[in-house]
Design a protein around this motif. Structure first.
Motif: not given
Length: 227
Positions: A21-28, A40-47, A84-89
């Motif tokens: 999200l740090d990579r794509i968020g500002p541009i998006a 899908g039911g993570s134990t933590d929730r993104p900020a 995917h969450a672990d893929s950086l463009p």
């Protein structure tokens, strides 16, 4: 006006999500492209972040991708970019996507990025070469390479299936090799699964899954066989 493009990211306790999200968020955000986290039911929730929405979906990447797509399409989005969450463009991804969607004929095609692994080992380069060969000759990019697709083509091929694995292979096979285009940017993804599973054993496992899938073996049976 509805946004032209929306980004769908499926997650389940994804430690790498914030980096993505740090990579794509500002541009998006600057482009007005909403990001939808299909969790899908993570134990933590993104900020909370501007331009990012989180929905809860049935666990399973196929179900999560489908739920995220429907949520965005319901808001009038014209194009979908699955990531995917672990893929950086890499740098230039925005320009590559904007150029692709600006061409009307591409509404009947889907785009994906070139795979790179975040490992300096020579074995990683061999995996990348094998993936490039698979994409070029078999027309089978995987989900960690991203998928850019127009809503009409997405609907035409039936979207992502509700299967426990091989959802990415299923949809790109429905699109067809002749309607797939490699976009001019790299998707750098985590090599952890290769480091953990082995640079020989893991690709052999993946190949076994693919062969069984192409032979028509149900995906739930493949999952039982390979874990």
């Amino acid at each position: 006006m509805p946004p032209v493009l929306g980004i769908v990211i499926p997650t389940l306790d994804a430690a790498s999500l914030n980096r993505t999200l740090d990579r794509i968020g500002p541009i998006a955000l600057a482009e007005g492209w909403p990001i939808l986290i299909s969790d899908g039911g993570s134990t933590d929730r993104p900020a909370e972040r501007p331009g990012v929405r989180v929905i809860l979906a049935s666990r399973g990447r196929g179900q999560q991708l489908a739920a995220g797509a429907e949520a965005l399409l319901g808001g009038g989005v014209e194009w979908l970019f699955f990531l995917h969450a672990d893929s950086l463009p890499s740098a230039g991804w925005r320009e590559a996507i904007a150029g692709f969607i600006a061409e009307p004929r591409n509404e009947g095609r889907a785009g994906y990025g070139r795979l790179a692994l975040d490992d300096t080992a020579p074995a990683a380069r061999r995996i990348e070469a094998l993936v490039a060969w698979r994409c070029r000759w078999l027309g089978l990019p995987y989900g960690d390479q991203g998928l850019l697709i127009h809503r009409d083509l997405y609907r035409e091929v039936g979207g992502f299936p509700a299967v426990p694995l091989m959802e990415d292979v299923t949809i790109v096979r429905s699109v067809g090799r002749d309607r797939l285009a490699q976009l001019p940017f790299t998707m750098t993804t985590s090599a952890e699964r290769y480091r953990r599973g082995g640079y020989i054993r893991r690709p052999l496992r993946n190949l076994g899954c693919l062969v069984l899938h192409l032979a028509g073996v149900p995906s739930d049976r493949i999952r039982r066989l390979y874990g």
